[in-house]
Each structure stands twice: as structure tokens, then as C-alpha cells.
Design a protein around this motif. Structure first.
Motif, mmCIF file in Angstrom:
data_model
loop_
_atom_site.group_PDB
_atom_site.id
_atom_site.type_symbol
_atom_site.label_atom_id
_atom_site.label_comp_id
_atom_site.label_asym_id
_atom_site.label_seq_id
_atom_site.Cartn_x
_atom_site.Cartn_y
_atom_site.Cartn_z
ATOM 1 N N UNK A 209 17.619 35.359 31.784
ATOM 2 C CA UNK A 209 17.482 33.937 32.072
ATOM 3 C C UNK A 209 18.580 33.528 33.047
ATOM 4 N N UNK A 210 18.463 32.311 33.561
ATOM 5 C CA UNK A 210 19.482 31.793 34.469
ATOM 6 C C UNK A 210 20.821 31.712 33.734
ATOM 7 N N UNK A 211 20.787 31.312 32.480
ATOM 8 C CA UNK A 211 22.020 31.208 31.689
ATOM 9 C C UNK A 211 22.677 32.584 31.523
ATOM 10 N N UNK A 212 21.875 33.621 31.346
ATOM 11 C CA UNK A 212 22.427 34.974 31.185
ATOM 12 C C UNK A 212 23.019 35.493 32.501
ATOM 13 N N UNK A 213 22.359 35.218 33.614
ATOM 14 C CA UNK A 213 22.910 35.613 34.922
ATOM 15 C C UNK A 213 24.232 34.872 35.151
ATOM 16 N N UNK A 214 24.271 33.591 34.778
ATOM 17 C CA UNK A 214 25.499 32.805 34.906
ATOM 18 C C UNK A 214 26.598 33.400 34.035
ATOM 19 N N UNK A 215 26.252 33.844 32.830
ATOM 20 C CA UNK A 215 27.217 34.473 31.930
ATOM 21 C C UNK A 215 27.752 35.773 32.550
ATOM 22 N N UNK A 216 26.861 36.566 33.141
ATOM 23 C CA UNK A 216 27.283 37.808 33.803
ATOM 24 C C UNK A 216 28.251 37.490 34.937
ATOM 25 N N UNK A 217 27.927 36.515 35.751
ATOM 26 C CA UNK A 217 28.806 36.131 36.864
ATOM 27 C C UNK A 217 30.159 35.651 36.350
ATOM 28 N N UNK A 218 30.159 34.894 35.262
ATOM 29 C CA UNK A 218 31.407 34.394 34.671
ATOM 30 C C UNK A 218 32.273 35.548 34.180
ATOM 31 N N UNK A 219 31.655 36.570 33.585
ATOM 32 C CA UNK A 219 32.401 37.738 33.100
ATOM 33 C C UNK A 219 32.972 38.563 34.255
ATOM 34 N N UNK A 220 32.247 38.612 35.365
ATOM 35 C CA UNK A 220 32.658 39.436 36.508
ATOM 36 C C UNK A 220 33.701 38.747 37.397
ATOM 37 N N UNK A 221 33.730 37.422 37.401
ATOM 38 C CA UNK A 221 34.610 36.677 38.298
ATOM 39 C C UNK A 221 36.076 37.101 38.204
ATOM 40 N N UNK A 222 36.671 37.263 36.998
ATOM 41 C CA UNK A 222 38.091 37.652 36.934
ATOM 42 C C UNK A 222 38.384 39.032 37.543
ATOM 43 N N UNK A 223 37.369 39.863 37.682
ATOM 44 C CA UNK A 223 37.573 41.208 38.225
ATOM 45 C C UNK A 223 37.410 41.243 39.745
ATOM 46 N N UNK A 224 37.101 40.102 40.356
ATOM 47 C CA UNK A 224 36.910 40.064 41.808
ATOM 48 C C UNK A 224 35.565 40.634 42.232
ATOM 49 N N UNK A 225 34.590 40.510 41.353
ATOM 50 C CA UNK A 225 33.259 41.056 41.620
ATOM 51 C C UNK A 225 32.272 39.913 41.795
ATOM 52 N N UNK A 226 31.390 40.053 42.779
ATOM 53 C CA UNK A 226 30.352 39.043 42.940
ATOM 54 C C UNK A 226 29.008 39.645 42.569
ATOM 55 N N UNK A 227 28.183 38.824 41.952
ATOM 56 C CA UNK A 227 26.839 39.243 41.548
ATOM 57 C C UNK A 227 25.855 38.536 42.463
ATOM 58 N N UNK A 228 25.141 39.314 43.260
ATOM 59 C CA UNK A 228 24.173 38.760 44.201
ATOM 60 C C UNK A 228 22.764 39.118 43.743
ATOM 61 N N UNK A 229 21.941 38.101 43.569
ATOM 62 C CA UNK A 229 20.533 38.321 43.266
ATOM 63 C C UNK A 229 19.782 37.975 44.542
ATOM 64 N N UNK A 230 19.232 38.995 45.172
ATOM 65 C CA UNK A 230 18.552 38.785 46.448
ATOM 66 C C UNK A 230 17.411 39.792 46.576
#
Length: 183
Positions: A34-55
Motif C-alpha cells: 500500500x502507499x502507507x507501506x511504501x511510505x514506511x519503507x522510505x521512512x526506514x531507509x531515509x536515515x541510511x541515505x537511501x532513496x526508494x524510487x518507484x518508477x
């Protein structure tokens, strides 16, 4: 309404820019999130300097076509793809993704690319098992501190040892003088 050509070019340029700063790219199958789960993944990755791109895979394919370093990524472009683009601390990023995956149980890691080499899921797991940048720095600092302590103790021991040796010589001379005077 579809995307304009200009909009598509912006997406590809953004992907190229992010890839140029990345050391590792992971591809996950995000179907069912879901959008909420993708947002959660992005939130978890942000402190590591990682970006999550869905394209779209097509856009990523265009972004990597002129870059040999990312060419192997084309083998992973199928289905619903999300791209985790890691700048530096790949160990922490992989651990953050694995934590998310355990919680959601909806994604599947297809593989990744690092230094122009295609990585399968076991390779990525092995990278995730490496110590993080902070852990390595702590280990190095501990080793340097231990070495400095040993050097300080060694340097301290030189005068102490010299003093003991001088005392032993003096004691020997005193005992030699006493035995000579008794005779």
C-alpha cells in the motif's frame, strides 16, 4: 492524462542523477504494497541515505543504457519494480530493508548491482551482514585506543625498569661492600 515528453525526460534525468551518487542499487518487487507501506519503507531507509524510487522499468532502462556501471540492472527490470538506491552505508540500508520485509512479508528482493556486478539475493544478504560504517569506525577506534594504551604502558615501563636495574646494581654493590668490610 499521460505524461508529457518533458516530464518523462525529467524522471530519467532524476534517475541518472541519483544513480550517479549511488554505490548500490537494489531492485525489489513491491506488488501488493500500500502507499502507507511504501511510505514506511522510505521512512526506514531515509536515515541510511537511501532513496526508494518507484518508477517504470522503461524509465530505469533508459537511465542506465549509457552507463556501464549500471548495465547489469537491466536483467532485473521486470514486473512491479521499486529501486533502492544506496549512497554510502549499504549495510545499514540492507538491514533496514530486511527489517521492513520481515514486518510486511509482501516484498521480494530480486537482486542488485554494485560496481558493475549483478548481485543475487544471497549476495545482498552477505553485504547486509557486514558491519555498518559506525560499527567499523568503533572497532578501529577501539583498536587504536588499545594500541595507544600498550605504547603508553611500554614507555612507562622503560624508566621503571631502569630504576629497578639501578637499584639492583646499587644493592649488589652495597652488599659487596659489606661483605668486603667484614673480611
Amino acid at each position: 492524462m499521460g505524461r508529457t515528453l518533458e516530464n518523462k525526460k525529467e524522471i530519467v534525468a532524476d534517475l541518472k542523477q541519483t544513480l550517479s551518487q549511488s554505490t548500490l542499487a537494489l531492485v525489489i518487487d513491491y506488488q501488493g504494497l500500500t502507499v502507507a507501506e511504501i511510505t514506511d519503507l522510505r521512512r526506514r531507509l531515509r536515515p541510511t541515505g537511501t532513496s526508494c524510487k518507484v518508477t517504470k522499468n522503461t524509465f530505469m532502462g533508459i537511465a542506465i543504457q549509457d552507463d556501464e556501471k549500471w548495465q547489469p540492472l537491466s536483467e532485473l527490470l521486470k514486473g512491479a519494480s521499486a529501486f533502492l538506491l544506496v549512497e554510502e552505508d549499504f549495510s545499514s540500508a540492507i538491514k533496514a530493508y530486511q527489517d521492513f520485509q520481515k514486518a510486511s512479508k509482501k516484498t521480494e528482493l530480486r537482486g542488485g548491482v554494485m560496481d558493475g556486478r549483478l548481485l543475487q539475493a544471497p549476495d545482498v544478504k552477505a553485504l547486509g551482514d557486514l558491519p555498518s560504517k559506525e560499527e567499523l569506525m568503533a572497532q578501529i577506534a577501539g583498536a587504536i585506543n588499545a594500541l595507544a594504551t600498550k605504547v603508553a604502558v611500554g614507555i612507562n615501563e622503560v624508566p621503571s625498569g631502569l630504576a629497578r636495574a639501578l637499584q639492583a646494581v646499587a644493592d649488589k654493590e652495597n652488599s659487596g661492600d659489606e661483605s668486603a668490610s667484614e673480611e
